[in-house]
Design a protein around this motif. Sequence first.
Motif, PDB file in Angstrom:
ATOM      1  N   ARG A 230      -1.560  -8.863  -1.738  1.00  0.00           N
ATOM      2  CA  ARG A 230      -0.488  -8.872  -0.745  1.00  0.00           C
ATOM      3  C   ARG A 230       0.889  -8.814  -1.414  1.00  0.00           C
ATOM      4  O   ARG A 230       1.775  -8.064  -0.981  1.00  0.00           O
ATOM      5  CB  ARG A 230      -0.596 -10.130   0.124  1.00  0.00           C
ATOM      6  N   ALA A 231       1.061  -9.572  -2.480  1.00  0.00           N
ATOM      7  CA  ALA A 231       2.350  -9.592  -3.172  1.00  0.00           C
ATOM      8  C   ALA A 231       2.697  -8.218  -3.733  1.00  0.00           C
ATOM      9  O   ALA A 231       3.861  -7.796  -3.696  1.00  0.00           O
ATOM     10  CB  ALA A 231       2.316 -10.632  -4.291  1.00  0.00           C
ATOM     11  N   ALA A 232       1.690  -7.507  -4.247  1.00  0.00           N
ATOM     12  CA  ALA A 232       1.934  -6.162  -4.793  1.00  0.00           C
ATOM     13  C   ALA A 232       2.365  -5.201  -3.689  1.00  0.00           C
ATOM     14  O   ALA A 232       3.282  -4.388  -3.870  1.00  0.00           O
ATOM     15  CB  ALA A 232       0.682  -5.650  -5.498  1.00  0.00           C
ATOM     16  N   ILE A 233       1.702  -5.276  -2.532  1.00  0.00           N
ATOM     17  CA  ILE A 233       2.045  -4.384  -1.424  1.00  0.00           C
ATOM     18  C   ILE A 233       3.415  -4.717  -0.856  1.00  0.00           C
ATOM     19  O   ILE A 233       4.163  -3.827  -0.428  1.00  0.00           O
ATOM     20  CB  ILE A 233       0.958  -4.456  -0.329  1.00  0.00           C
ATOM     21  N   GLU A 234       3.782  -5.983  -0.879  1.00  0.00           N
ATOM     22  CA  GLU A 234       5.084  -6.380  -0.335  1.00  0.00           C
ATOM     23  C   GLU A 234       6.242  -5.885  -1.192  1.00  0.00           C
ATOM     24  O   GLU A 234       7.399  -5.926  -0.760  1.00  0.00           O
ATOM     25  CB  GLU A 234       5.136  -7.900  -0.176  1.00  0.00           C
ATOM     26  N   GLN A 235       5.957  -5.374  -2.389  1.00  0.00           N
ATOM     27  CA  GLN A 235       6.997  -4.767  -3.207  1.00  0.00           C
ATOM     28  C   GLN A 235       7.338  -3.356  -2.745  1.00  0.00           C
ATOM     29  O   GLN A 235       8.377  -2.798  -3.124  1.00  0.00           O
ATOM     30  CB  GLN A 235       6.548  -4.714  -4.678  1.00  0.00           C
ATOM     31  N   VAL A 236       6.463  -2.766  -1.929  1.00  0.00           N
ATOM     32  CA  VAL A 236       6.708  -1.416  -1.414  1.00  0.00           C
ATOM     33  C   VAL A 236       7.874  -1.470  -0.421  1.00  0.00           C
ATOM     34  O   VAL A 236       7.919  -2.344   0.448  1.00  0.00           O
ATOM     35  CB  VAL A 236       5.435  -0.870  -0.722  1.00  0.00           C
ATOM     36  N   ASP A 237       8.802  -0.534  -0.551  1.00  0.00           N
ATOM     37  CA  ASP A 237       9.985  -0.579   0.312  1.00  0.00           C
ATOM     38  C   ASP A 237      10.292   0.751   1.004  1.00  0.00           C
ATOM     39  O   ASP A 237      11.400   0.966   1.496  1.00  0.00           O
ATOM     40  CB  ASP A 237      11.214  -1.018  -0.487  1.00  0.00           C
ATOM     41  N   ASP A 238       9.306   1.659   1.053  1.00  0.00           N
ATOM     42  CA  ASP A 238       9.570   2.961   1.674  1.00  0.00           C
ATOM     43  C   ASP A 238       8.590   3.236   2.823  1.00  0.00           C
ATOM     44  O   ASP A 238       8.010   4.311   2.919  1.00  0.00           O
ATOM     45  CB  ASP A 238       9.507   4.089   0.634  1.00  0.00           C
ATOM     46  N   TRP A 239       8.425   2.254   3.705  1.00  0.00           N
ATOM     47  CA  TRP A 239       7.535   2.433   4.848  1.00  0.00           C
ATOM     48  C   TRP A 239       8.077   3.533   5.759  1.00  0.00           C
ATOM     49  O   TRP A 239       9.269   3.577   6.063  1.00  0.00           O
ATOM     50  CB  TRP A 239       7.384   1.116   5.608  1.00  0.00           C
ATOM     51  N   TYR A 240       7.190   4.408   6.186  1.00  0.00           N
ATOM     52  CA  TYR A 240       7.579   5.601   6.950  1.00  0.00           C
ATOM     53  C   TYR A 240       7.870   5.244   8.401  1.00  0.00           C
ATOM     54  O   TYR A 240       7.272   4.316   8.964  1.00  0.00           O
ATOM     55  CB  TYR A 240       6.463   6.646   6.876  1.00  0.00           C
ATOM     56  N   ASP A 241       8.775   5.987   9.003  1.00  0.00           N
ATOM     57  CA  ASP A 241       9.179   5.737  10.386  1.00  0.00           C
ATOM     58  C   ASP A 241       9.182   7.055  11.145  1.00  0.00           C
ATOM     59  O   ASP A 241       9.965   7.956  10.828  1.00  0.00           O
ATOM     60  CB  ASP A 241      10.581   5.106  10.413  1.00  0.00           C
ATOM     61  N   ASP A 242       8.277   7.200  12.092  1.00  0.00           N
ATOM     62  CA  ASP A 242       8.259   8.375  12.969  1.00  0.00           C
ATOM     63  C   ASP A 242       7.525   7.981  14.250  1.00  0.00           C
ATOM     64  O   ASP A 242       7.111   6.828  14.411  1.00  0.00           O
ATOM     65  CB  ASP A 242       7.626   9.580  12.275  1.00  0.00           C
TER      66      ASP A 242
END
Length: 266
Positions: A230-242
């Motif tokens: 979970r901690a590794a995934i929470e570092q992702v900051d480019d979640w897509y929006d459409d």
Amino acid sequence: MDLTSLDRIRAAHDRTELALGPRSAPLAGGTWLFSEEQPHLDELVDLTTLGWPAVEVSSSALLLAATCTIRTLVDLPPVPGWTSQLLVTQCARSLVASEKIWDWATVGGNLCVALPAGAMTSLTVALDATAVVWTPDGGERREPVASFVTGVRTTTLGPGEVLRAVAIPTEALAQPAAFRRVALTRHGRSGAIVIGRRPADGGLVVTLTAGVTRPHRLAFSQLPRADELRAAIEQVDDWYDDPHGAPDWRRAMTLRLAEQVREELA
């Protein structure tokens, strides 16, 4: 769709005829090229006349020509020992298109269009594939597909470069894998895809696609705990929006799917 801006479609029969100008584009299946207007183009260069073998298998890699159709890849007979081959059909079905499209859509085309929900991006990144790129000076370069796709509709292809093939290591195909996908509707475009793979050393490789603007590959030297993943995934900051999913929903679904993948492969 008729592309009224085009002046010609030119067939390339060898590499010397592959030269691409600033208003040229390579043509394989054409399922995206002919789906909307292309006013910036006046020439298409047909790659299918180059006669590249669609699939080549060696002891070290499964080599897929950029012109290999998704149908050809899906219909590849099961190979003993290729535990992760099941990902091929799972990812192909994530294309969310009639199976008739599989007859024309190509592996290379799907990668080069570089949509977040690109099914072949999900497959090839999950299996540590390498992109083989022909350069306009007659040479070639190679790079992981994970870095080849850089964002929404962007890749590392430079002017005049052409994706020649994708090499999937047989070592990755021999490793256990788990696949999870979610969409807002039953037959809707993928909102998030998580694929996990257990290398022989006992670690875990997790690939995030569809929910992010570019593929993310998370590698762990040993099976991570739930909080570590979970901690590794929470570092992702480019979640897509459409319209197919808001960033907070994609993030929440990715976290849920990733834990399911971790538990299955544990």
